[in-house]
Motif scaffolding. Sequence first.
Motif, PDB file in Angstrom:
ATOM      1  N   UNK A 267      67.091  -4.975  19.282  1.00 37.51           N
ATOM      2  CA  UNK A 267      67.104  -5.763  18.414  1.00 37.51           C
ATOM      3  C   UNK A 267      66.426  -4.842  17.310  1.00 37.51           C
ATOM      4  N   UNK A 268      66.644  -4.805  16.717  1.00 36.91           N
ATOM      5  CA  UNK A 268      65.628  -4.748  14.744  1.00 36.91           C
ATOM      6  C   UNK A 268      64.726  -5.373  14.222  1.00 36.91           C
ATOM      7  N   UNK A 269      64.131  -5.220  14.338  1.00 35.80           N
ATOM      8  CA  UNK A 269      62.860  -5.416  13.276  1.00 35.80           C
ATOM      9  C   UNK A 269      63.067  -4.567  11.456  1.00 35.80           C
ATOM     10  N   UNK A 270      62.641  -5.467  10.585  1.00 33.71           N
ATOM     11  CA  UNK A 270      63.097  -5.038   8.885  1.00 33.71           C
ATOM     12  C   UNK A 270      61.775  -5.238   8.613  1.00 33.71           C
ATOM     13  N   UNK A 271      60.908  -4.415   7.863  1.00 30.17           N
ATOM     14  CA  UNK A 271      59.696  -5.452   6.622  1.00 30.17           C
ATOM     15  C   UNK A 271      59.889  -4.698   5.409  1.00 30.17           C
ATOM     16  N   UNK A 272      58.914  -4.645   4.722  1.00 26.67           N
ATOM     17  CA  UNK A 272      58.925  -4.145   3.067  1.00 26.67           C
ATOM     18  C   UNK A 272      60.211  -4.080   2.134  1.00 26.67           C
ATOM     19  N   UNK A 273      60.241  -5.549   2.536  1.00 26.09           N
ATOM     20  CA  UNK A 273      61.548  -5.271   1.175  1.00 26.09           C
ATOM     21  C   UNK A 273      61.315  -6.200   0.505  1.00 26.09           C
ATOM     22  N   UNK A 274      62.171  -5.465  -0.698  1.00 28.65           N
ATOM     23  CA  UNK A 274      61.048  -5.801  -1.859  1.00 28.65           C
ATOM     24  C   UNK A 274      61.921  -7.203  -3.005  1.00 28.65           C
ATOM     25  N   UNK A 275      61.458  -7.924  -3.833  1.00 29.50           N
ATOM     26  CA  UNK A 275      62.732  -8.212  -4.747  1.00 29.50           C
ATOM     27  C   UNK A 275      62.517  -7.676  -5.663  1.00 29.50           C
ATOM     28  N   UNK A 276      63.621  -7.889  -7.078  1.00 33.03           N
ATOM     29  CA  UNK A 276      63.736  -6.366  -8.163  1.00 33.03           C
ATOM     30  C   UNK A 276      62.942  -7.280  -9.460  1.00 33.03           C
ATOM     31  N   UNK A 277      62.619  -5.996  -9.717  1.00 41.13           N
ATOM     32  CA  UNK A 277      61.882  -7.005 -10.498  1.00 41.13           C
ATOM     33  C   UNK A 277      62.325  -6.786 -12.133  1.00 41.13           C
ATOM     34  N   UNK A 278      62.046  -7.992 -12.998  1.00 36.95           N
ATOM     35  CA  UNK A 278      63.163  -7.652 -14.017  1.00 36.95           C
ATOM     36  C   UNK A 278      61.673  -6.847 -15.524  1.00 36.95           C
ATOM     37  N   UNK A 279      62.257  -5.750 -15.847  1.00 41.40           N
ATOM     38  CA  UNK A 279      61.563  -4.630 -16.626  1.00 41.40           C
ATOM     39  C   UNK A 279      61.239  -5.359 -17.772  1.00 41.40           C
TER      40      UNK A 279
ATOM     41  N   UNK B 109      57.371 -10.004  -1.948  1.00 39.14           N
ATOM     42  CA  UNK B 109      57.302  -8.751  -0.704  1.00 39.14           C
ATOM     43  C   UNK B 109      58.105 -10.212   0.167  1.00 39.14           C
ATOM     44  N   UNK B 110      59.494 -10.107   1.067  1.00 37.29           N
ATOM     45  CA  UNK B 110      59.603 -10.603   1.730  1.00 37.29           C
ATOM     46  C   UNK B 110      59.050 -10.814   3.003  1.00 37.29           C
ATOM     47  N   UNK B 111      59.124 -12.015   3.968  1.00 38.10           N
ATOM     48  CA  UNK B 111      58.987 -11.795   4.699  1.00 38.10           C
ATOM     49  C   UNK B 111      59.491 -10.200   6.102  1.00 38.10           C
ATOM     50  N   UNK B 112      59.030  -9.845   6.783  1.00 36.74           N
ATOM     51  CA  UNK B 112      59.076  -9.370   7.826  1.00 36.74           C
ATOM     52  C   UNK B 112      60.165 -10.289   8.412  1.00 36.74           C
TER      53      UNK B 112
ATOM     54  N   UNK C   1      61.200   0.064  -5.184  1.00 38.00           N
ATOM     55  CA  UNK C   1      62.772  -0.133  -5.952  1.00 38.00           C
ATOM     56  C   UNK C   1      63.173  -0.889  -5.400  1.00 38.00           C
ATOM     57  N   UNK C   2      63.897  -1.959  -5.555  1.00 34.41           N
ATOM     58  CA  UNK C   2      64.657  -3.333  -3.937  1.00 34.41           C
ATOM     59  C   UNK C   2      66.109  -2.966  -3.700  1.00 34.41           C
ATOM     60  N   UNK C   3      66.407  -2.884  -2.484  1.00 35.99           N
ATOM     61  CA  UNK C   3      67.523  -2.714  -1.980  1.00 35.99           C
ATOM     62  C   UNK C   3      67.064  -3.006  -0.485  1.00 35.99           C
ATOM     63  N   UNK C   4      67.186  -3.446   0.310  1.00 39.82           N
ATOM     64  CA  UNK C   4      66.308  -3.463   1.500  1.00 39.82           C
ATOM     65  C   UNK C   4      65.155  -3.295   2.155  1.00 39.82           C
TER      66      UNK C   4
ATOM     67  N   UNK D 176      60.157   4.391   4.632  1.00 41.85           N
ATOM     68  CA  UNK D 176      59.763   4.506   3.470  1.00 41.85           C
ATOM     69  C   UNK D 176      59.157   4.429   2.729  1.00 41.85           C
ATOM     70  N   UNK D 177      58.843   4.568   1.427  1.00 46.86           N
ATOM     71  CA  UNK D 177      58.325   4.610   0.248  1.00 46.86           C
ATOM     72  C   UNK D 177      59.154   4.476  -0.982  1.00 46.86           C
ATOM     73  N   UNK D 178      60.018   3.813  -1.546  1.00 52.56           N
ATOM     74  CA  UNK D 178      60.540   4.340  -2.966  1.00 52.56           C
ATOM     75  C   UNK D 178      60.729   3.325  -3.958  1.00 52.56           C
ATOM     76  N   UNK D 179      59.812   4.363  -4.987  1.00 55.19           N
ATOM     77  CA  UNK D 179      59.369   3.786  -6.195  1.00 55.19           C
ATOM     78  C   UNK D 179      59.808   4.667  -7.743  1.00 55.19           C
ATOM     79  N   UNK D 180      59.629   3.465  -8.515  1.00 59.41           N
ATOM     80  CA  UNK D 180      59.421   3.572 -10.028  1.00 59.41           C
ATOM     81  C   UNK D 180      58.661   4.750  -9.745  1.00 59.41           C
TER      82      UNK D 180
END
Length: 843
Positions: free
Chosen positions: A716-728, A760-763, A690-693, A658-662
Amino acid sequence: MKKSLFIFLLGIFSTITAVAQETVVKGSVTEAISFEPIPSVTVTVEGTVLSVETDENGEFQFLEQVPLGEQVLHISKSGYISKRYPIVVNQGQTVNITDMTLTKDVSEADLFTITLTDDELDSDDSGLDNISGLLQSSQDVFQRTAAFEFSSSFFKVRGLDSENGSVLINGIEMNKLYDGRPQWSDWGGLNDVLRNQELTTGLQPSSYNFGGVLGTTNMIVRASQYREGGRVTYSSSNRSYTNRVMASYASGLLDGGWAFTFMAGRRWGNEGYQDATLYDANSFFASVEKVINEKHSLNFTSIYTPNRRGKSSPNTQEVYDLKGIRYNEYWGWLDGEKKNSRIKEVEEPILMLNHYWDINSKTSLNTNVGYQFGKIGNSRLDYAGGANPSPAYYQNLPSYFLADADGPDYAGAYLAEQEFINNGQIDWERILDANLTNNIPVNGEEPGAYVLYEDRSDDTQFTVSSGYAQAQFKYNKIDFYVSGSLTSTTYQREGLWEHSAYPGNESLGKGEKLNFTGIGAKGGFTYKITGKHLIDVNAGYITKAPTIRNTFSNSRENNSIVDNITEEKITSADISYIFRSPIVKAKLTGFYSKIEDANEIAFYYADGITGTIQQYNETSAFVQEVLYGVDKKHIGGELGLEAQVTPTIKLKGVASVGQYTYDNNPNLYLTSSSFDRTRTFKSNLKDYKVAGGPQQAYSVGFEYRDPDYWWFGATANFFSNTYVDVSPITRTENFYQDSDGLPFNDYNEDIARELLKQEEFDDYMVVNLTGGKSWKIGDYYIGFFASVNNLLDEVYKTGGFEQGRSANYQQLLEDNSNPKRRFGPKYWYGRGTTYFLNVNFRF
């Protein structure tokens, strides 16, 4: 004589012709692993009223004419996972399906024992409550994987919060008015009586309500619907609680039309995976049903699940580096025990009465009345008369000394580091002593230097619901539905005390009455290309009232309402290709959701609020950040695939991309008891994530089920594209403007762009194992289940947020230039290796 002979020969010829032209549909059903025949399996031709049951040899034959052409046989039996088999019926031919199999529903054997609600879904800081509903009952491989494999990584289905899905008990909605989310603690620990569920995903139609864009979960707790018998369960874990004991009994439908179901449970532990996260919860359930006649039935249900648990803190990377990922700043030693300053206590009993009226074979009317009352409390320390008691307060950490204005103070940094490593917890003894010796008189009174207080919400809710209706149509090649909804919502705050910073009716008395009208319309269709290949399409448009939390800027203190408050708008659509065969099941979905006019309110301590509160000669304050007119766009795809490659081995694969953006630059202003509200800014959030997993998640795994009723699985579960919640606030003009309204003299756009880049967090990859065994001893069953999560002890960030303390360019640049950041983002880390053990006895 000739005439009689002619009639006799004609009769024989007609009989032979009729036999020759007869169309027959028959077959057999066996158990998938043992290949033993299964009697009393219901075999139905979908889209018709034709239905038969298998005999003691597992065989069946339709005595009535089955429609010609492509048909689908649906085979089902209690305790087994239902299946669908496509067939082709031709005139005058025999369809003989002897290879149909059913697999035992392993949820009955606790393979998918629900630990999620007990463990994580009631955590208000974990974000895990967004896993819509108790998805362990879903037979959809994607939904099961999202619930069991992705949940510990903050994963959000389609990037959406749980307020976009509806959770019901016996048709009564459980989502809270305050924030729109279900309060999972209100029925936590009642696993055995919450297995009977009906789920819809996305916009698909529900029999109980209009629902949201994440679907609907209805937990059926009718006493007559439980299988007769009892169950006793013991569990052990190192996740949230240490021990769990449950016992349940269902009478089944007795003579006279009565049915009873009861359950009691307890979960407890001094701490879970994080330090000092105590858990103390009890659970009680009773359901009584009276079947009046074949058309009418009454059911009464009561649920009481009081629970207390200790919270854990998010921390900066500096803190984690010094103390590890189990560290929790909220506790300290007192009288030889770990005392947590932040305890969440929930005690909200639920009572409900349901009337069921089967008007005819196609129409039923359910009338439901629910009453919920009780309290939710969250404790914390206040320090109006003393220093900040947090051991992780920035002035107690090495980074504070390394950022000294006169140059790095290495000696001070070393001493702070050693003190934090060796102690680093709340000093309760010092707090008690300060209250005795360091009180500061105010207006003749001597308040405590420190106060341990509780934020309380006493909630009472009365609900009546009846006869939700929608139009559904089913045909041989296409099924479709349309549904509509109209809601009216009114809010009014009444302040019971006058706040010193908000005199008169700014805080005391009734505020403005707000009215919102919500409309919803949705529809969809399923086109059956063949019995194996289907296309499913859904689309909807929903407007709904903002939640109470996002309607008032700070309802605890004043009557202020968010500027330009209006209904939230959601446009959503999805399209799926579905393939179903006895061996392979696959579903590929593309989805799109657009959220408009949403509001978000945040509370934090801000530094560097330049040019906004200069009349008080201050640049720091505890603020309420009001973000309104927010648009978001969620687009992506989902894949779920499972294959029964042998009778004992099943492979599965799942992907969510997915791609979840403001999708715009919303408006922002600040309020505070320290100053008048600021002017309105534009927050330049467009295209930030948009942050949240993780926005991308993948899973591959297998299950092995032995004929001797033991099983084993690995994923086995792989995760990527996790982002910090930015300060508006740092994405507004305030970031680059000095107190005179002009840009800072040293402002550099290239440096600013780098400072404002979203982290962006590490995979990462997480491996999970499950397994179990069941035994039948006479009429009794014993089941054992075990799971190990994060087998490889992977260390990974699951979420986090930027602090608002460095709110302008100069302060953020200075903080980033230091050897260690004082006000870096705060993170949540996933758990290391954890286990869950479960044993149960059924009778």
